[in-house]
Scaffold this motif. Structure first.
Motif, mmCIF file in Angstrom:
data_model
loop_
_atom_site.group_PDB
_atom_site.id
_atom_site.type_symbol
_atom_site.label_atom_id
_atom_site.label_comp_id
_atom_site.label_asym_id
_atom_site.label_seq_id
_atom_site.Cartn_x
_atom_site.Cartn_y
_atom_site.Cartn_z
ATOM 1 N N ILE A 23 0.837 -1.206 0.000
ATOM 2 C CA ILE A 23 0.000 0.000 0.000
ATOM 3 C C ILE A 23 0.869 1.252 0.000
ATOM 4 O O ILE A 23 0.612 2.201 -0.752
ATOM 5 N N VAL A 27 0.755 4.069 -2.900
ATOM 6 C CA VAL A 27 0.485 5.479 -2.592
ATOM 7 C C VAL A 27 1.598 6.348 -3.181
ATOM 8 O O VAL A 27 1.332 7.356 -3.859
ATOM 9 N N LEU A 30 1.312 6.237 -7.039
ATOM 10 C CA LEU A 30 0.163 7.009 -7.527
ATOM 11 C C LEU A 30 0.424 8.514 -7.420
ATOM 12 O O LEU A 30 0.117 9.276 -8.339
ATOM 13 N N GLU A 48 -3.360 0.989 -11.645
ATOM 14 C CA GLU A 48 -2.677 1.053 -10.352
ATOM 15 C C GLU A 48 -3.637 1.451 -9.235
ATOM 16 O O GLU A 48 -3.551 0.947 -8.112
ATOM 17 N N LEU A 49 -4.565 2.328 -9.527
ATOM 18 C CA LEU A 49 -5.557 2.739 -8.538
ATOM 19 C C LEU A 49 -6.463 1.563 -8.145
ATOM 20 O O LEU A 49 -6.761 1.366 -6.966
ATOM 21 N N ILE A 50 -6.851 0.770 -9.123
ATOM 22 C CA ILE A 50 -7.688 -0.412 -8.849
ATOM 23 C C ILE A 50 -6.907 -1.426 -8.008
ATOM 24 O O ILE A 50 -7.429 -1.982 -7.038
ATOM 25 N N PHE A 52 -4.381 -0.756 -6.059
ATOM 26 C CA PHE A 52 -4.244 -0.126 -4.739
ATOM 27 C C PHE A 52 -5.504 -0.344 -3.903
ATOM 28 O O PHE A 52 -5.434 -0.702 -2.731
ATOM 29 N N ALA A 53 -6.676 -0.128 -4.509
ATOM 30 C CA ALA A 53 -7.938 -0.321 -3.796
ATOM 31 C C ALA A 53 -8.097 -1.782 -3.371
ATOM 32 O O ALA A 53 -8.512 -2.077 -2.239
ATOM 33 N N GLY A 54 -7.745 -2.705 -4.250
ATOM 34 C CA GLY A 54 -7.846 -4.129 -3.927
ATOM 35 C C GLY A 54 -6.931 -4.533 -2.787
ATOM 36 O O GLY A 54 -7.331 -5.247 -1.859
ATOM 37 N N SER A 56 -5.695 -2.532 -0.539
ATOM 38 C CA SER A 56 -6.188 -1.855 0.669
ATOM 39 C C SER A 56 -7.353 -2.623 1.287
ATOM 40 O O SER A 56 -7.408 -2.816 2.506
ATOM 41 N N MET A 57 -8.270 -3.095 0.442
ATOM 42 C CA MET A 57 -9.399 -3.886 0.950
ATOM 43 C C MET A 57 -8.904 -5.195 1.558
ATOM 44 O O MET A 57 -9.400 -5.634 2.598
#
Length: 170
Positions: A23, A27, A30, A48-50, A52-54, A56-57
């Motif tokens: 993460i 960050v 990004l 990369e944002l997707i 990152f979200a995955g 993070s979840m």
């Protein structure tokens, strides 16, 4: 917490640390993509944002699961301590009924735990013959003729505490 449980928790914490590291990387990457490279909205940035979200979840879910695991392990540890204390109290009460001296109780506990006479003597700082004599007194007070019968008598007294339905189903 038992050793195997500690290892499970440690492995899960290591996995969480790896996710947290990922993460931090995302960050940084990004922010660099937006402010240095000017790639906001590009396919590269969105992928990369997707990710990152995955990640993070995954970290949030894994942290929640670890918290639940630790809570469950703590509950089980408390329950096991309570059961162990109950067993110890019951065995101690049986020894009191047999009118054992404190030395005899000490020897009896070590016999129940499976120690050999030489180990018991060493642990108690006495000669092995003294331990054998005390064990003979323990057996006599329990109305048995040896180690195996003594342990069986202890187990039998514990089994008598179980409700009949549970005993019959085993």
């Amino acid at each position: 917490m038992r050793e195997s449980s500690k290892r499970i928790v440690q492995r899960r914490m290591f996995a969480l640390a790896a996710l947290a590291g990922a993460i931090v990387f995302f960050v940084y990457d990004l922010l660099e993509d937006v402010f240095v490279e000017g790639e906001f909205g590009t396919a590269h940035f969105i992928v990369e944002l997707i990710v990152f979200a995955g990640v993070s979840m995954a970290l949030v879910v894994a942290a929640r699961d670890l918290r639940r695991l630790r809570a469950r392990l703590d509950r089980e540890e408390r329950r096991n301590r309570a059961v162990s204390q109950g067993l110890a109290d019951t065995i101690s009460a049986q020894m009191d009924e047999w009118r054992m001296t404190q030395s005899e109780k000490d020897v009896a506990w070590l016999i129940i735990k499976g120690y050999r006479f030489s180990e018991i003597a060493e642990a108690r700082g006495v000669k092995e013959n003294t331990t054998r004599l005390q064990a003979t007194a323990v057996y006599a007070k329990a109305g048995v003729s040896g180690r195996a019968e003594f342990v069986a008598e202890i187990i039998q007294s514990l089994l008598l505490l179980l409700p009949d339905a549970k005993r019959a189903s085993r």
